[in-house]
Design an enzyme around this catalytic site. Structure first.
Site, PDB file in Angstrom:
ATOM      1  N   ASN A  16       0.864  -1.183   0.000  1.00 10.57           N
ATOM      2  CA  ASN A  16       0.000   0.000   0.000  1.00 10.57           C
ATOM      3  C   ASN A  16       0.903   1.236   0.000  1.00 10.57           C
ATOM      4  O   ASN A  16       1.519   1.546   1.006  1.00 10.57           O
ATOM      5  CB  ASN A  16      -0.881  -0.058   1.258  1.00 10.57           C
ATOM      6  CG  ASN A  16      -1.734   1.174   1.436  1.00 10.57           C
ATOM      7  OD1 ASN A  16      -1.793   2.044   0.570  1.00 10.57           O
ATOM      8  ND2 ASN A  16      -2.415   1.247   2.580  1.00 10.57           N
ATOM      9  N   LYS A  18       0.070   4.215  -0.088  1.00 14.02           N
ATOM     10  CA  LYS A  18      -0.569   5.355   0.602  1.00 14.02           C
ATOM     11  C   LYS A  18      -0.395   6.633  -0.225  1.00 14.02           C
ATOM     12  O   LYS A  18      -0.373   6.549  -1.458  1.00 14.02           O
ATOM     13  CB  LYS A  18      -0.019   5.482   2.032  1.00 14.02           C
ATOM     14  CG  LYS A  18      -0.122   4.147   2.794  1.00 14.02           C
ATOM     15  CD  LYS A  18       0.107   4.250   4.265  1.00 14.02           C
ATOM     16  CE  LYS A  18      -0.066   2.884   4.909  1.00 14.02           C
ATOM     17  NZ  LYS A  18       0.112   2.914   6.367  1.00 14.02           N
ATOM     18  N   HIS A 101      -9.319   0.733   5.192  1.00 14.00           N
ATOM     19  CA  HIS A 101      -8.038   0.949   5.868  1.00 14.00           C
ATOM     20  C   HIS A 101      -8.253   1.851   7.075  1.00 14.00           C
ATOM     21  O   HIS A 101      -9.083   2.762   7.043  1.00 14.00           O
ATOM     22  CB  HIS A 101      -7.029   1.572   4.898  1.00 14.00           C
ATOM     23  CG  HIS A 101      -5.636   1.515   5.434  1.00 14.00           C
ATOM     24  ND1 HIS A 101      -5.178   2.407   6.366  1.00 14.00           N
ATOM     25  CD2 HIS A 101      -4.623   0.645   5.201  1.00 14.00           C
ATOM     26  CE1 HIS A 101      -3.922   2.084   6.684  1.00 14.00           C
ATOM     27  NE2 HIS A 101      -3.572   1.017   5.991  1.00 14.00           N
ATOM     28  N   GLU A 103      -6.596   4.245   8.122  1.00 12.80           N
ATOM     29  CA  GLU A 103      -6.383   5.670   7.855  1.00 12.80           C
ATOM     30  C   GLU A 103      -7.626   6.306   7.251  1.00 12.80           C
ATOM     31  O   GLU A 103      -7.758   7.527   7.255  1.00 12.80           O
ATOM     32  CB  GLU A 103      -5.136   5.850   6.968  1.00 12.80           C
ATOM     33  CG  GLU A 103      -3.872   5.620   7.788  1.00 12.80           C
ATOM     34  CD  GLU A 103      -2.700   5.022   7.032  1.00 12.80           C
ATOM     35  OE1 GLU A 103      -2.675   5.103   5.791  1.00 12.80           O
ATOM     36  OE2 GLU A 103      -1.818   4.451   7.700  1.00 12.80           O
ATOM     37  N   GLU A 171      -4.967  -5.425  10.530  1.00  9.79           N
ATOM     38  CA  GLU A 171      -3.943  -4.421  10.797  1.00  9.79           C
ATOM     39  C   GLU A 171      -4.264  -3.715  12.116  1.00  9.79           C
ATOM     40  O   GLU A 171      -5.132  -2.833  12.152  1.00  9.79           O
ATOM     41  CB  GLU A 171      -3.914  -3.371   9.676  1.00  9.79           C
ATOM     42  CG  GLU A 171      -3.567  -3.925   8.319  1.00  9.79           C
ATOM     43  CD  GLU A 171      -3.037  -2.840   7.376  1.00  9.79           C
ATOM     44  OE1 GLU A 171      -1.874  -2.948   6.978  1.00  9.79           O
ATOM     45  OE2 GLU A 171      -3.761  -1.888   7.080  1.00  9.79           O
ATOM     46  N   GLY A 177       2.908   1.813  10.969  1.00 13.82           N
ATOM     47  CA  GLY A 177       3.885   2.894  10.884  1.00 13.82           C
ATOM     48  C   GLY A 177       4.615   3.194  12.179  1.00 13.82           C
ATOM     49  O   GLY A 177       5.284   4.220  12.296  1.00 13.82           O
ATOM     50  N   SER A 215       3.795  -2.556  10.352  1.00 14.66           N
ATOM     51  CA  SER A 215       5.235  -2.632  10.626  1.00 14.66           C
ATOM     52  C   SER A 215       5.872  -3.951  10.190  1.00 14.66           C
ATOM     53  O   SER A 215       6.762  -4.464  10.869  1.00 14.66           O
ATOM     54  CB  SER A 215       5.513  -2.334  12.108  1.00 14.66           C
ATOM     55  OG  SER A 215       5.143  -0.989  12.398  1.00 14.66           O
TER      56      SER A 215
HETATM   57  P1  13P Z   1       3.337   0.056   7.740  1.00 12.65           P
HETATM   58  O1  13P Z   1       3.868  -1.185   7.072  1.00 12.65           O
HETATM   59  O2  13P Z   1       4.052   1.314   7.316  1.00 12.65           O
HETATM   60  O3  13P Z   1       3.240  -0.102   9.222  1.00 12.65           O
HETATM   61  O4  13P Z   1       1.837   0.268   7.202  1.00 12.65           O
HETATM   62  C1  13P Z   1       0.964  -0.820   7.203  1.00 12.65           C
HETATM   63  C2  13P Z   1      -0.259  -0.442   6.479  1.00 12.65           C
HETATM   64  O5  13P Z   1      -1.024   0.420   6.899  1.00 12.65           O
HETATM   65  C3  13P Z   1      -0.534  -1.111   5.197  1.00 12.65           C
HETATM   66  O6  13P Z   1      -1.838  -0.867   4.753  1.00 12.65           O
END
Ligand code: 13P
Length: 255
Positions: A16, A18, A101, A103, A171, A177, A215
């Site tokens: 992803n 983002k 997601h 976010e 997740e 992150g 992560s």
């Molecule tokens: P990270 O791998 O940066 O922690 O992000 C995971 C994520 O949100 C994938 O959709």
């Protein structure tokens, strides 16, 4: 998507991007992945920003790498400023979409009902849906992880979901992150419970790909993907560099 299609081949490793990547970076990354993907044994997918979908999809055409969008509207078209429909994603070359997601759930207030509508519309358009679920840190600390996941599965899994058209990604919000992950024991326990939830709801829930995200790095990918009921990973930061993304893929047995 035809009902006779199979579940995506394991490992399922999805990146992803983002809100990262201008045209030059995105096409470079896609090109570096295309060079590595001579013979894919599992499923490798990238989810660039919408502005790069068409370019990345054309760069990756013929490689077997799946390209997808990071969100989709539930309507087919109309007066929805700023939104993109599942048909538009397909038209740009996408075969998949990430929905729900954290976010978007926590950052933009999307709830289970909205995610479910988007997922239903995306399935209707023939996209492979990656449905994201996960608890916040406060919910984790309060021991409410399973209850939250049960609510999210019940509320956002669309009626037509099958192992061939949908992948579930767990997740934990607090692991995204942050460089922090649950212990492998905890990931294994949560995934076993998720597997049971899917088996209870779906005829082919045993075959549905269940991914872990949060992560994941080249250094922890192998032990996470070796866990029972972990069929792959959804990656953020570590997918923005071709070599680390590829190392994660090979750590899960893909090449
Ligand atoms: P990270 O791998 O940066 O922690 O992000 C995971 C994520 O949100 C994938 O959709």
């Amino acid at each position: 998507m035809s009902e006779t299609k199979k579940a995506p081949a394991r490992p399922v490793v999805l990146g992803n991007w983002k809100m990262n990547g201008l045209r030059a970076d995105g096409l470079k990354l896609a090109g570096e992945l295309a060079e590595r993907a001579a013979r894919l044994t599992g499923t490798l997918g990238v989810f660039p920003p919408a502005t790069l979908l068409a370019g990345v999809a054309s760069r990756l055409a013929g490689t077997g790498i799946v390209v997808g969008g990071q969100d989709a509207h539930f309507e087919e078209g109309g007066a929805f400023t700023g939104s993109i429909s599942p048909a538009m994603l397909k038209d740009a070359g996408a075969g998949a979409v990430i929905l729900g997601h954290s976010e978007r759930r926590h950052g933009l207030g999307e709830d289970d009902a909205l995610v479910q509508k988007k997922a239903a519309a995306s399935l209707k358009a023939g996209l492979l849906v990656t449905l994201c679920i996960g608890e916040t840190e406060a919910e984790y600390d309060a021991g409410r992880t399973i209850e939250v996941l049960e609510r999210q599965v019940a509320g956002s899994l669309p009626a037509r979901a099958t192992a061939a058209n949908l992948v579930v990604a767990y997740e934990p919000v607090w692991a995204i992150g942050t460089g922090r992950t649950p212990s492998t024991d905890k990931i294994g326990t949560v995934h076993a419970r998720l597997r049971a939830m899917l088996e209870e709801r779906l005829e082919d829930g045993a075959d549905m790909a269940l991914l872990y995200g949060g992560s994941v790095k080249p250094g922890n990918a192998a032990e996470i993907m070796a866990l029972p009921n972990v069929d792959g990973v959804l990656i953020g930061g570590a997918c923005l560099e071709a070599e680390s993304f590829w190392r994660i893929y090979t750590a899960g047995g893909g090449a």
